[in-house]
Design an enzyme around this catalytic site. Structure first.
Site, mmCIF file in Angstrom:
data_model
loop_
_atom_site.group_PDB
_atom_site.id
_atom_site.type_symbol
_atom_site.label_atom_id
_atom_site.label_comp_id
_atom_site.label_asym_id
_atom_site.label_seq_id
_atom_site.Cartn_x
_atom_site.Cartn_y
_atom_site.Cartn_z
ATOM 1 N N LYS A 79 13.962 12.783 40.536
ATOM 2 C CA LYS A 79 14.863 12.434 41.686
ATOM 3 C C LYS A 79 15.458 11.053 41.512
ATOM 4 O O LYS A 79 14.713 10.299 41.220
ATOM 5 C CB LYS A 79 13.945 12.745 43.095
ATOM 6 C CG LYS A 79 15.288 12.276 44.302
ATOM 7 C CD LYS A 79 14.456 12.355 45.543
ATOM 8 C CE LYS A 79 15.437 12.511 46.755
ATOM 9 N NZ LYS A 79 14.700 12.537 48.085
ATOM 10 N N SER A 160 17.094 15.739 51.555
ATOM 11 C CA SER A 160 17.851 14.898 50.368
ATOM 12 C C SER A 160 17.443 15.411 49.022
ATOM 13 O O SER A 160 18.192 15.156 48.241
ATOM 14 C CB SER A 160 17.519 13.276 50.646
ATOM 15 O OG SER A 160 16.300 12.964 50.230
ATOM 16 N N SER A 184 12.644 15.759 53.657
ATOM 17 C CA SER A 184 13.463 15.871 52.516
ATOM 18 C C SER A 184 12.852 16.411 51.244
ATOM 19 O O SER A 184 13.479 16.674 49.965
ATOM 20 C CB SER A 184 13.717 14.263 52.008
ATOM 21 O OG SER A 184 15.013 13.813 52.858
#
Lengths: 494, 501, 95
Positions: A79, A160, A184
């Site tokens: 990420k 997210s 998330s």
């Protein structure tokens, strides 16, 4: 011949060890998949060289007869909230476009030390603020899933960690890192039919992870199986003296401890999670989950978490308050974007830099956070929210007197279409209703796929555990995984 | 406290000044408060900057034990409440010297609570005029970086070497009433910090600086509105700031104006304070507990170690010097005013007692006198301070021992000391090499005395006729003839005999 | 509590985010909506409840006073938008 990109972390690890395929073959296969999946926009940066280097190391080690590292030659996605040395790290913001850290986050370093390689930096909601991956400066991530019946509306991969979820579901990577502040990891995992676990707050070091809300942020793995999550988490977690909130505890052997028998376990069903207007399909999935854990030997009890409805408002004070301060460092002085018109002074430079560098959602949260901390409002908002947080944590403590784990849906709906909720921030925030309470209490929590809705979209079940009981959470996840037999995958259209 | 109160004479009568100081003292430590970068003064720009100090994304603070320890020891030294539970808070504001966009400080739960400091307003007689100044709190916080404005026509330069260095903010109560009290308070605070070793007190290098809060009122009236003059960096400037700011406020009030609560700056060149309106920008610091840091909880063993490591503090030391060592009040006060002086004196004292085989109280007065007159006089001429003294305590003790055992006389000791300063040689070596050793050889002295008496028949007659005051004359003549090397006691004894005829 | 455009501008100025009048007008109802929803927290009885400080019980560790970093000026300055002679630079600040 099997397509290695269909394999998960454990299978790749074992296959490389056994010599069924070389690490290089694995890396190359995934690199091709990544390069052909631009339409998903899951990656901000692709790093084939990194993956190849790790593969070469693994193959060389095997050729030399050495014992392979735990993740030798296994390529993963990172990420883009984790600082990676020499590789652009943006948090999906214009503010950090081009920023190349001179340091490596603790979590990513642990993964590289374990032999893993990086296929690229995954897209996300800007500064991890969002539930649909529509706030990235680098564009929306598109879910690989589509509704059935010829509805080709692009769907949200969740947020997210939307780049992570999309890439895993599309088999571009076998697993990836995520971060979870209010859901998330879990919500995007649920949206694309994969698993993801947020460990106990303090298990994974926050050092080198771009901060959103310090008291909530926690890294965790996302993958297509519970076992894969356990393997990745073992190689991400661990005490880090550089993070004051890191827990000084040894990392349990979660993979070795996996067991899908829930005999002797009590699983609580929090009645307050039966929210008004919950879709019947979610309700049905939840009931299905209850049946599955009973089948695995667990006793199911109803419990009460009376302050649940206040979790979201408390979260939307605490997280923006911390974010407003954490993001003050983006000022155009030491790194990142600088916007400076002729004749502007320092304070004007700050204002124009931050106006240009932050997206709307980030600005909205900074403004809310600034407002709730400002003179005269602090006690009414921030102090009250932290008190409510104490009550929410106390609710869980009380529940643990009656049960070992909690079972809930992960999200109140299946994936929604891009644009469907982006106009109404509050509707978007409500998507986190089931994930936020455990974040506020720092508890380990996981989402595993339960089934598909009528439109053919995945739905997830959430297991919440006591502090430090990742093993219990993983085991319940495994019990559900075995019974759900979730094998659905998106048809490739990209 | 009987000293006349300090009053400002205005057109409408007398005014009283009320002063409180917020002193920022840099904590002595190798590394910064929340990072492993060095704290040394004078390094190349940005060479002592960690990624944490530069507030790189994802960097996190971890507190330095030594900084916490020094703050606790400082609190103990002023008899303050030590809070076993404290927290760090963020003070949010934007400035180019503040990389994080917030300063980590302690607002809600400081590490040290109320304490006090006793100040003395008469150096010659320290116990005559004393006053107790209350301390509100001490908290620990990060220093900011440094901006330079004169290197470039349109740019300011940012150096982050100081950013993140640990400071103690020591907040007094508004208990001071005159520039002298403010000066005495700051000097005393500085002395205590230097004794404790928690701050080097070096005001030139910015290790200590004071924000001076001043208000005026008619004696006995309510507190007036105060102004805060920032970053005043010497005792003298603090006293001047109080003086000029109080006078300015009286003038404003007597002209019918109002005092605005504001931040001001002291301009030493013009001897005035002026408003810093540019910084007035409606501050709203949005303090909240730093979520990167947990509450700081100190256990008993930590506190015990802090307490056990505290040195004897200036007031206790001064009293001991007077009572146990028999020094004058003035000498005791001067010797204990600064930790380095006291340390030097005690080294001299210990060494003197050792080489002479006597108790410290027997050698203390000679040691104190020599240090404060001979050594200070010499250092004064050389423009050096005690830390740079060319003569060490050990060398001083050797010199004093030679006097004490009669090897050299007092006047000769002064000469030997001069030579020590010039050559760096030890006193015994100088005495040996130059044959300055005092003689007690009665035969030699008797011979010289006989000569002196023979050369001065008139004086001899007068003496024998009853003018005994001339004894000193004969001593002087004898000593002079022996180039100062005769043992004065022996000379006295033999002279008396010879004069008696 | 109602947030008007003036408040939005004031908060944006505190947060050092330049916003136009149009932005402020758009944001005011949005923020009002969110803040109005947040205000339901006021109905929770929190008398005798301490605000949360540590999510998971844990104590603050103190590190040794050792120099571990520094002498890395180039690395520190590497990503700077503007710098010279070993300094970061900003528009001249008049004090």
């Amino acid at each position: 011949m099997t397509d290695v990109t269909d394999l998960g972390i454990a299978q790749l690890r074992d296959g490389i060890r056994a010599g069924t395929f070389s690490a290089r073959e694995v890396a190359d296969a995934f690199i091709v998949k990544v390069s052909k999946a631009k339409a998903l926009n899951a990656f901000i940066v692709e790093t084939p060289d990194h993956a190849i280097a790790a593969a070469k190391d693994a193959d060389a080690a095997r050729a030399a007869g050495e014992t392979l590292k735990p993740l030798a030659g296994v390529p993963i996605g990172m990420k883009d909230l984790f600082a990676t040395k020499g590789v652009q790290t943006t948090a999906a913001s214009h503010m950090l476009e081009g920023f190349k850290p001179v340091y490596e986050s603790t979590v990513s370093q642990r993964l590289w030390d374990a032999g893993a390689g990086m296929l690229g930096k995954l897209n996300l909601d800007q500064f991890a603020m969002g539930s649909s991956n529509e706030t990235s400066y680098f564009g929306n991530v598109i879910s690989p899933w589509r509704r059935g019946g010829g509805d080709n509306a692009p769907l949200a991969p969740g947020g997210s960690s939307g780049g992570s979820s999309a890439a895993i579901a599309a088999r571009l990577v076998p697993g990836a890192t995520g971060t979870d502040t209010g859901g998330s990891i879990r919500q995007p995992a649920a949206f694309v039919g994969i698993s993801g676990i947020k460990p106990t707050y303090g298990r994974c070091s926050r050092w080198g992870v771009v901060a959103f809300a310090s008291s909530l942020d926690q890294a965790g793995p996302m993958a297509r199986s519970v076992q894969d999550c356990a393997i990745l988490l073992e190689n991400m977690a661990g005490f880090d003296p550089k993070d004051s909130t890191s827990l000084e505890l040894a990392v349990p052997k979660w993979e070795a401890g996996l067991s899908s028998s829930l005999r002797g376990k009590k699983i609580g069903i929090p009645k307050e999670y039966r929210v008004d207007g919950m879709p019947a399909e979610i309700e049905a999935l939840w009931q299905q989950g209850i049946d599955w854990v009973k089948d695995a030997g667990a006793e199911v009890v109803e419990v009460s978490l009376p302050h649940t409805k206040y979790a979201l408002p408390a979260y939307y004070i605490i997280a923006p308050a911390e974010a407003s301060s954490n993001l003050a460092r983006y000022d155009g002085v030491r790194y990142g974007l600088r916007e400076l018109a002729d004749g502007q002074n320092l304070q004007e430079m700050y204002a124009s830099t931050r106006a240009a560098g932050f997206g709307d959602e980030v600005k909205r949260r900074i403004l809310i956070g600034t407002y709730v901390l400002s003179a005269g409002f602090y006690d009414a908002y921030y102090t009250q929210a932290q008190k409510v947080r104490t009550l929410i944590a106390r609710d869980f403590d009380n529940a643990w007197m009656e049960c070992d784990l909690l079972l809930t849906p992960t999200a109140p709906s299946a994936a929604f279409a891009l644009g469907e909720k982006s106009a109404d921030p509050l509707a978007m925030y409500l998507n986190d209703v089931f994930t936020v309470p455990s974040s506020l209490a720092g508890l380990p929590a996981m989402s595993v796929p339960g089934g598909l809705d009528k439109a053919g979209l995945p739905l997830g079940l959430q297991i919440i555990g006591k502090p430090l009981d990742e093993q219990g959470v993983l085991n319940a996840g495994l019990a559900i995984e075995e019974r759900a037999g979730f094998t659905a995958r998106p048809e490739s259209w990209w | 406290m009987t000293e006349a109160a300090y009053r400002i004479q205005g057109d409408t009568g007398e005014w009283e000044v009320v002063i409180g100081l917020e002193v920022h003292a840099q904590v002595t430590s190798n590394a910064k408060l929340f990072s492993g970068a060095a704290t040394a003064f004078g390094a190349e720009p940005n060479s002592q900057v960690s990624l944490i100090d530069a507030a790189m994304p994802g960097m996190l603070p971890t507190p330095n034990r030594e900084c916490i320890r020094q703050a606790v020891r400082t609190g103990m030294a002023i008899g303050a409440v030590i809070n076993k539970y404290s927290r760090f808070d963020r003070k949010n504001y934007f400035y180019a010297d503040l990389p994080q966009g917030y300063q980590i400080s302690q607002l809600f739960h400081p590490i040290v609570g109320e304490g006090q400091i006793e100040i003395s307003l008469d150096e010659k007689d320290p116990e005559a005029f004393t006053k107790t100044i209350g301390i509100e709190r001490i908290h620990v916080e990060q220093d900011a970086g440094k901006l330079m404005h004169d290197q470039h026509p349109t740019r300011s330069y940012v150096d982050l070497n100081r950013a993140g260095v640990a400071l103690m903010e020591i907040v007094s109560k508004p208990d001071m009433r005159s520039p002298q009290e403010a000066g005495a308070y700051l000097s005393k605070l500085r002395a205590i910090l230097r004794y404790v070793g928690s701050c080097d007190g070096n005001m030139d290098q910015g290790s200590m600086r004071a924000d001076v809060n001043v208000s005026v009122r008619k004696p006995g009236a309510e507190f007036g509105t105060r102004t805060e003059t920032k970053n005043v960096n010497s005792v003298r400037f603090v006293m001047q700031t109080v003086e000029v700011e109080a006078r300015r406020q009286v003038e404003v009030l007597e002209a019918g104006g109002k005092i605005v609560q504001e931040t001001r700056l002291f301009d030493p060149d013009r001897g005035e304070t002026r408003s810093m309106r540019s910084k007035e920008d409606a501050h709203d610091y949005r303090y909240f507990p730093d979520p990167d840091l947990l509450p700081l909880e100190l256990d008993d063993s930590f506190l015990e170690e802090c307490r056990a490591s505290l040195p004897e503090l200036p007031d206790a030391k001064r009293r001991r010097y007077e009572q146990a060592l028999g020094l004058t009040a003035y000498n005791a006060a001067v010797l204990t005013a600064d930790a380095d002086t006291a340390r030097w004196f005690e080294a001299l004292l210990a060494e003197s007692a050792r080489v002479q085989g006597k108790g410290e109280q027997e050698v203390a007065r000679a040691a104190a006198n020599w240090l404060l007159s001979d050594l200070y006089g010499a250092l004064n001429k050389l423009g050096k301070d005690l830390g740079e003294s060319p003569v060490s305590p050990v060398q001083g003790a050797e010199l004093l021992a030679l006097v004490a055992d009669g090897t050299i006389s007092g006047p000769l000791a002064k000469q030997v000391f001069e030579i020590m300063l010039e050559t760096g040689d030890s006193a015994p070596k100088i005495v040996e090499d130059r044959g300055l050793k005092q003689t007690s050889d009665t035969g030699a002295i008797e011979a010289v005395i006989a000569e002196v008496l023979a050369k001065n028949p008139g004086q001899l007659e007068q003496y024998r006729g009853g003018k005994e005051a001339l004894f000193g004359f004969f001593v002087g003549q004898t000593m002079k003839a022996m180039a100062g090397k005769a043992n004065p006691a022996v000379v006295n004894e033999l002279l008396k005999k010879a004069l008696a005829g | 509590m109602s947030v008007d455009t003036a408040t939005v501008k004031k908060v944006a100025s505190l947060a050092r985010i330049a916003i136009s009048d149009a932005d402020a007008e758009r944001l005011a109802p949005e923020l009002n909506n969110i803040l109005g929803w947040i205000e339901q927290l006021g109905e929770v009885d929190t008398a005798n409840v301490d605000p949360m400080t540590a999510v998971i019980p844990n104590t603050l560790r103190l590190r040794a006073d050792v120099i571990t970093e520094g002498q890395q000026r180039d690395a520190v300055l590497q990503n700077a938008p503007q710098g010279e002679h070993g300094f970061f630079t900003v528009p001249k600040v008049v004090e």
